[in-house]
Design a protein around this motif. Structure first.
Motif, PDB file in Angstrom:
ATOM      1  N   MET A 135       8.739  -6.720  14.711  1.00 58.15           N
ATOM      2  CA  MET A 135       8.645  -5.894  16.083  1.00 58.15           C
ATOM      3  C   MET A 135       7.318  -5.874  16.545  1.00 58.15           C
ATOM      4  O   MET A 135       7.000  -6.600  17.669  1.00 58.15           O
ATOM      5  N   PHE A 136       6.337  -5.323  16.150  1.00 58.04           N
ATOM      6  CA  PHE A 136       4.880  -5.424  16.554  1.00 58.04           C
ATOM      7  C   PHE A 136       4.113  -5.992  15.722  1.00 58.04           C
ATOM      8  O   PHE A 136       3.879  -5.885  14.655  1.00 58.04           O
ATOM      9  N   ASP A 137       3.175  -6.952  16.308  1.00 63.01           N
ATOM     10  CA  ASP A 137       2.132  -7.664  15.438  1.00 63.01           C
ATOM     11  C   ASP A 137       0.822  -7.739  16.231  1.00 63.01           C
ATOM     12  O   ASP A 137       0.574  -8.456  16.773  1.00 63.01           O
ATOM     13  N   TRP A 138      -0.141  -6.797  15.793  1.00 58.12           N
ATOM     14  CA  TRP A 138      -1.166  -6.539  16.424  1.00 58.12           C
ATOM     15  C   TRP A 138      -2.382  -7.393  15.859  1.00 58.12           C
ATOM     16  O   TRP A 138      -2.242  -7.994  14.846  1.00 58.12           O
ATOM     17  N   PRO A 139      -3.206  -7.823  16.886  1.00 57.91           N
ATOM     18  CA  PRO A 139      -4.258  -8.523  16.457  1.00 57.91           C
ATOM     19  C   PRO A 139      -5.069  -8.317  15.164  1.00 57.91           C
ATOM     20  O   PRO A 139      -5.277  -7.037  14.847  1.00 57.91           O
ATOM     21  N   HIS A 140      -5.264  -9.218  14.503  1.00 58.04           N
ATOM     22  CA  HIS A 140      -6.086  -9.108  13.033  1.00 58.04           C
ATOM     23  C   HIS A 140      -5.266  -8.279  12.021  1.00 58.04           C
ATOM     24  O   HIS A 140      -5.803  -7.974  10.900  1.00 58.04           O
ATOM     25  N   TYR A 141      -4.035  -7.783  12.294  1.00 60.74           N
ATOM     26  CA  TYR A 141      -3.193  -7.025  11.310  1.00 60.74           C
ATOM     27  C   TYR A 141      -2.073  -7.491  10.696  1.00 60.74           C
ATOM     28  O   TYR A 141      -1.280  -7.004  10.257  1.00 60.74           O
ATOM     29  N   ALA A 142      -2.156  -8.894  10.500  1.00 67.48           N
ATOM     30  CA  ALA A 142      -1.071  -9.702  10.173  1.00 67.48           C
ATOM     31  C   ALA A 142      -0.977  -9.399   8.676  1.00 67.48           C
ATOM     32  O   ALA A 142      -2.023  -9.102   7.673  1.00 67.48           O
ATOM     33  N   GLY A 143       0.354  -9.677   7.939  1.00 72.76           N
ATOM     34  CA  GLY A 143       0.632  -9.573   6.573  1.00 72.76           C
ATOM     35  C   GLY A 143       0.654  -8.176   5.973  1.00 72.76           C
ATOM     36  O   GLY A 143       0.383  -7.793   4.807  1.00 72.76           O
ATOM     37  N   VAL A 144       0.629  -6.921   6.925  1.00 71.46           N
ATOM     38  CA  VAL A 144       0.334  -5.621   6.442  1.00 71.46           C
ATOM     39  C   VAL A 144       1.834  -4.765   6.340  1.00 71.46           C
ATOM     40  O   VAL A 144       2.524  -5.049   7.369  1.00 71.46           O
ATOM     41  N   VAL A 145       2.050  -3.658   5.437  1.00 70.60           N
ATOM     42  CA  VAL A 145       2.972  -2.984   5.724  1.00 70.60           C
ATOM     43  C   VAL A 145       2.511  -1.422   5.454  1.00 70.60           C
ATOM     44  O   VAL A 145       1.575  -1.286   4.623  1.00 70.60           O
ATOM     45  N   ASN A 146       2.588  -0.536   6.395  1.00 72.10           N
ATOM     46  CA  ASN A 146       1.964   0.617   6.375  1.00 72.10           C
ATOM     47  C   ASN A 146       2.807   1.612   5.481  1.00 72.10           C
ATOM     48  O   ASN A 146       3.811   1.315   5.437  1.00 72.10           O
ATOM     49  N   ASP A 147       2.210   2.716   4.929  1.00 72.49           N
ATOM     50  CA  ASP A 147       2.601   3.943   4.403  1.00 72.49           C
ATOM     51  C   ASP A 147       1.872   5.172   4.693  1.00 72.49           C
ATOM     52  O   ASP A 147       0.502   5.077   5.015  1.00 72.49           O
ATOM     53  N   SER A 148       2.533   6.021   4.651  1.00 76.40           N
ATOM     54  CA  SER A 148       2.109   7.578   5.140  1.00 76.40           C
ATOM     55  C   SER A 148       2.136   8.595   4.257  1.00 76.40           C
ATOM     56  O   SER A 148       2.694   8.457   3.122  1.00 76.40           O
TER      57      SER A 148
END
Length: 348
Positions: A209-222
């Protein structure tokens, strides 16, 4: 028929009609509320991109102010669009825009409540997004948000970032801001669920979906430490590595506490605001990640980011972390604190 009998029959018919109508499935139309100027700001160039990743749904004034100031280059004003998958259950109908409008440098803030996947192709929604300089995904249900993948909305948000604007969100909006999205379409997993079975039905992911610059390989949690989610983020990371959801055989979890916000600039340099965040690296295949079996994964590398701490996503550090493991579904003690290894003693 006597008048009173006719009236009674009419009331009965209307009641039955009301019952029939109420049982029909309802799909609310896209709803728009705009605060501030009715006209959009216009400028030849903007100075972003900039991103905010929030642990809860609320706007964090300090990080949002920095994002706004970065994008407008310290002068002029800009437009914000808030995207929500459902209306707030109580209180203001525009809580994010209420907070945004208190900040300097804001021309307008428009809240769109979109309840259907097809709303991602709504012409007016996409016009507002493309004319904005920051898009904020509200809290709620990220499973609704990933259904906008492949719609015009996805490309419109990307166009805002491409022109030097920004994007981000809180809670569900934080989840959808990473390239691997824990979409919760199978339900919300706890750490206990995830560690006991890394392929639990509630552990579902959306990519691309979204792949922002420098943020590859990440999965977020809240809602991270507040809801004890380190265990499930460890599982997200193990699944991302095992299933090849991230490049290079490694995955990075980014968990943000409630009240916290990770601001990321155009160079990939992140600064933490408000409350702690954690970066969790898995840099090898899990020793065991199988359906129906408890997780085993040794030597996660964890960075705790206190407010004011920075983390370079463009040039990710090889030191400053502490290590924790999960054996047979049981994590080490004290997951949220550790003594960082120095650069002189840490491994690669």
């Amino acid at each position: 028929m006597p008048r009173h009998s006719a009236t009674a029959a009419t009331v009965a018919l209307l009641s039955l009609t009301g019952m029939l109508v109420s049982t029909a499935p309802a799909q609310a139309a896209a709803d728009r509320i705009r605060l501030g100027s009715a006209s959009d700001a216009h400028r030849a160039a903007w100075s972003g991109p900039a991103f905010t990743m929030n642990g809860a749904g609320s706007v964090v004034a300090a990080s949002m102010t920095r994002a706004v100031d970065t994008i407008r280059g310290g002068s002029g004003s800009l437009d914000v669009v808030v995207l929500a998958g459902s209306a707030p259950s109580s209180g203001s109908t525009t809580p994010e825009c209420d907070a945004v409008m208190k900040l300097a440098g804001i021309n307008s803030c428009t809240t769109w409540t979109l309840t259907r996947a097809a709303d991602g192709n709504n012409t007016r929604v996409n016009t507002d997004i493309r004319n904005a300089e920051f898009v904020y995904f509200a809290g709620g249900d990220q499973c609704r948000y990933v259904r906008w993948k492949g719609t015009a909305l996805e490309a419109s948000v990307e166009s805002v970032v491409a022109k030097g604007g920004g994007a981000g969100g809180g809670s569900a909006g934080h989840h959808v801001s990473s390239p691997v999205v824990y979409d919760a379409c199978g339900g919300s997993a706890t750490s206990a669920d995830a560690l006991a079975d890394p392929y639990d039905r509630a552990l579902t992911f959306t990519t691309g979906m979204f792949d922002w610059p420098h943020y590859a390989g990440v999965v977020n949690d809240s809602h991270f430490r507040d809801r004890d989610r380190m265990g499930r983020t460890m599982t997200f990371v193990a699944r991302a590595v095992k299933d090849g959801l991230t490049p290079g055989g490694r995955a990075w979890g980014v968990g943000v506490n409630e009240g916290g916000s990770l601001f990321i600039d155009s160079r990939g340099l992140a600064t933490q605001y408000g409350a702690d965040a954690y970066v969790v690296l898995g840099d090898h295949q899990p020793e065991r990640a199988l359906a129906g079996k408890p997780l085993t994964f040794t030597d996660y590398k964890i960075w705790r980011l206190a407010p004011g701490t920075t983390f370079d996503f463009a040039d990710r550090p090889a030191c400053g972390y502490y290590r924790r493991s999960v054996i047979d579904g049981v994590p080490d003690a004290d997951l949220y604190n550790g003594t960082p290894e120095s650069c002189a003693t840490s491994g690669s």
